[in-house]
Design a protein around this motif. Sequence first.
Motif, PDB file in Angstrom:
ATOM      1  N   LYS A  29     -51.135  51.417  -4.894  1.00 26.39           N
ATOM      2  CA  LYS A  29     -50.017  52.356  -4.845  1.00 26.39           C
ATOM      3  C   LYS A  29     -49.562  52.691  -6.261  1.00 26.39           C
ATOM      4  N   GLY A  30     -49.226  53.952  -6.450  1.00 26.81           N
ATOM      5  CA  GLY A  30     -48.792  54.400  -7.764  1.00 26.81           C
ATOM      6  C   GLY A  30     -49.882  55.091  -8.558  1.00 26.81           C
ATOM      7  N   LYS A  31     -51.139  55.014  -8.081  1.00 29.64           N
ATOM      8  CA  LYS A  31     -52.231  55.668  -8.794  1.00 29.64           C
ATOM      9  C   LYS A  31     -52.130  57.186  -8.645  1.00 29.64           C
ATOM     10  N   ARG A  32     -52.673  57.878  -9.651  1.00 32.38           N
ATOM     11  CA  ARG A  32     -52.525  59.329  -9.723  1.00 32.38           C
ATOM     12  C   ARG A  32     -53.882  60.033  -9.705  1.00 32.38           C
ATOM     13  N   ILE A  33     -53.829  61.362  -9.830  1.00 31.87           N
ATOM     14  CA  ILE A  33     -55.036  62.188  -9.732  1.00 31.87           C
ATOM     15  C   ILE A  33     -56.105  61.749 -10.730  1.00 31.87           C
ATOM     16  N   LEU A  34     -55.724  61.559 -11.986  1.00 34.37           N
ATOM     17  CA  LEU A  34     -56.711  61.187 -13.004  1.00 34.37           C
ATOM     18  C   LEU A  34     -57.318  59.814 -12.717  1.00 34.37           C
ATOM     19  N   ASP A  35     -56.543  58.920 -12.106  1.00 32.87           N
ATOM     20  CA  ASP A  35     -57.079  57.606 -11.738  1.00 32.87           C
ATOM     21  C   ASP A  35     -58.183  57.753 -10.696  1.00 32.87           C
ATOM     22  N   ALA A  36     -57.946  58.604  -9.693  1.00 38.30           N
ATOM     23  CA  ALA A  36     -58.933  58.803  -8.630  1.00 38.30           C
ATOM     24  C   ALA A  36     -60.217  59.410  -9.182  1.00 38.30           C
ATOM     25  N   TYR A  71     -50.197  64.173 -10.222  1.00 40.89           N
ATOM     26  CA  TYR A  71     -49.345  63.695  -9.139  1.00 40.89           C
ATOM     27  C   TYR A  71     -49.751  62.307  -8.651  1.00 40.89           C
ATOM     28  N   LYS A  72     -48.749  61.570  -8.159  1.00 39.48           N
ATOM     29  CA  LYS A  72     -49.041  60.323  -7.465  1.00 39.48           C
ATOM     30  C   LYS A  72     -49.741  60.648  -6.151  1.00 39.48           C
ATOM     31  N   LEU A  73     -50.745  59.853  -5.832  1.00 36.81           N
ATOM     32  CA  LEU A  73     -51.517  60.087  -4.619  1.00 36.81           C
ATOM     33  C   LEU A  73     -50.960  59.270  -3.456  1.00 36.81           C
ATOM     34  N   GLU A  74     -51.275  59.737  -2.246  1.00 39.13           N
ATOM     35  CA  GLU A  74     -50.849  59.052  -1.035  1.00 39.13           C
ATOM     36  C   GLU A  74     -52.043  58.817  -0.128  1.00 39.13           C
ATOM     37  N   ASP A  75     -51.844  57.939   0.843  1.00 34.54           N
ATOM     38  CA  ASP A  75     -52.921  57.607   1.772  1.00 34.54           C
ATOM     39  C   ASP A  75     -53.427  58.856   2.491  1.00 34.54           C
ATOM     40  N   GLY A  76     -54.749  59.041   2.478  1.00 38.99           N
ATOM     41  CA  GLY A  76     -55.358  60.168   3.171  1.00 38.99           C
ATOM     42  C   GLY A  76     -55.541  61.406   2.321  1.00 38.99           C
ATOM     43  N   ASP A  77     -55.078  61.385   1.070  1.00 43.67           N
ATOM     44  CA  ASP A  77     -55.247  62.542   0.191  1.00 43.67           C
ATOM     45  C   ASP A  77     -56.731  62.823  -0.054  1.00 43.67           C
ATOM     46  N   VAL A  78     -57.041  64.105  -0.234  1.00 39.00           N
ATOM     47  CA  VAL A  78     -58.412  64.523  -0.546  1.00 39.00           C
ATOM     48  C   VAL A  78     -58.386  65.388  -1.799  1.00 39.00           C
ATOM     49  N   LEU A  79     -59.173  64.998  -2.782  1.00 40.56           N
ATOM     50  CA  LEU A  79     -59.346  65.793  -4.001  1.00 40.56           C
ATOM     51  C   LEU A  79     -60.707  66.469  -3.936  1.00 40.56           C
TER      52      LEU A  79
END
Length: 286
Positions: free
Chosen positions: A123-130, A172-180
């Motif tokens: 939790k707390g990870k963002r777009i660049l982390d993903a 942005y901070k990501l949430e469960d189920g997000d798709v990039l």
Amino acid sequence: MVRRVSLVLGILILMVLINSVGIWANDYKLSVDDQLFISVWGHPDLQRQTVVGPDGKINFPLVGEIKAIGLTVKELTKVLDTRLRQYIKLQEAQVNVALEKYQRFRVTVLGEVNRPGTYQLQKGKRILDAISFAGGVNQLADLAHVKLTRNNKSLLIELESLLNGDNTLQNYKLEDGDVLYIPEDTIEVTVLGEVRKAGKYKLKRGVHLSDLIAQAGGLTDRASNKAKYISGKRTESLELAKIFNKKSNNPNLKNGDTVYIPKTKYDWQRFFFFVGGLNSLKDLLN
């Protein structure tokens, strides 16, 4: 009968607990601070909530410490079942583990990254982390039209400025189920005639005619200096020598363009072979 009904009811309650947090319990791997609810049928004294500690372990009556981090709920259930059988008699499906709160969530990264797939992030990870977890973007990525999809709604991300540190507000901070989704920024062009590997090529947008010829392995020995460049309804005759020597415009290719390089009217290879043969004969006669 009452015992069987109670067992079924207990299992249903556990299923509701799992679904209530929207968790993908089959493949989620436990992490530090995840909260579990564990029960053993027929042993209410063993029913309890527990949290995965900083060392990745949980503590449970009779069996003591168990390493939970990195295990799925199903795997932890099996470990508990095996360990508890050393102390009490158990039948199948009598140990139940439910994940009530979790510190990791699942994000899917698709498109032009080096390792597309689904990743568990803290939790707390963002777009660049993903994107980093997915191995970064590849050379075909369209950095201007990245999409973040959440709950069937999409948001356009200007990834190039984000990577350059110019627009950190979009990280942005990501949430469960997000798709990039990182689309490709490519064009499809064709080169025919006297190149070593004629055919269609998918190339990064912005390439030039000389780049296409290089991608096709270069010119053959019988290639003409003249090339036909077809772009849309326009056909243009180009001198390759001037393009290669940077004395003429090197067209910026567009999607659907075609380059045709005919054979030269003169077979220079045979000519030089013939001249070489005459010189050898002359040397022999002398």
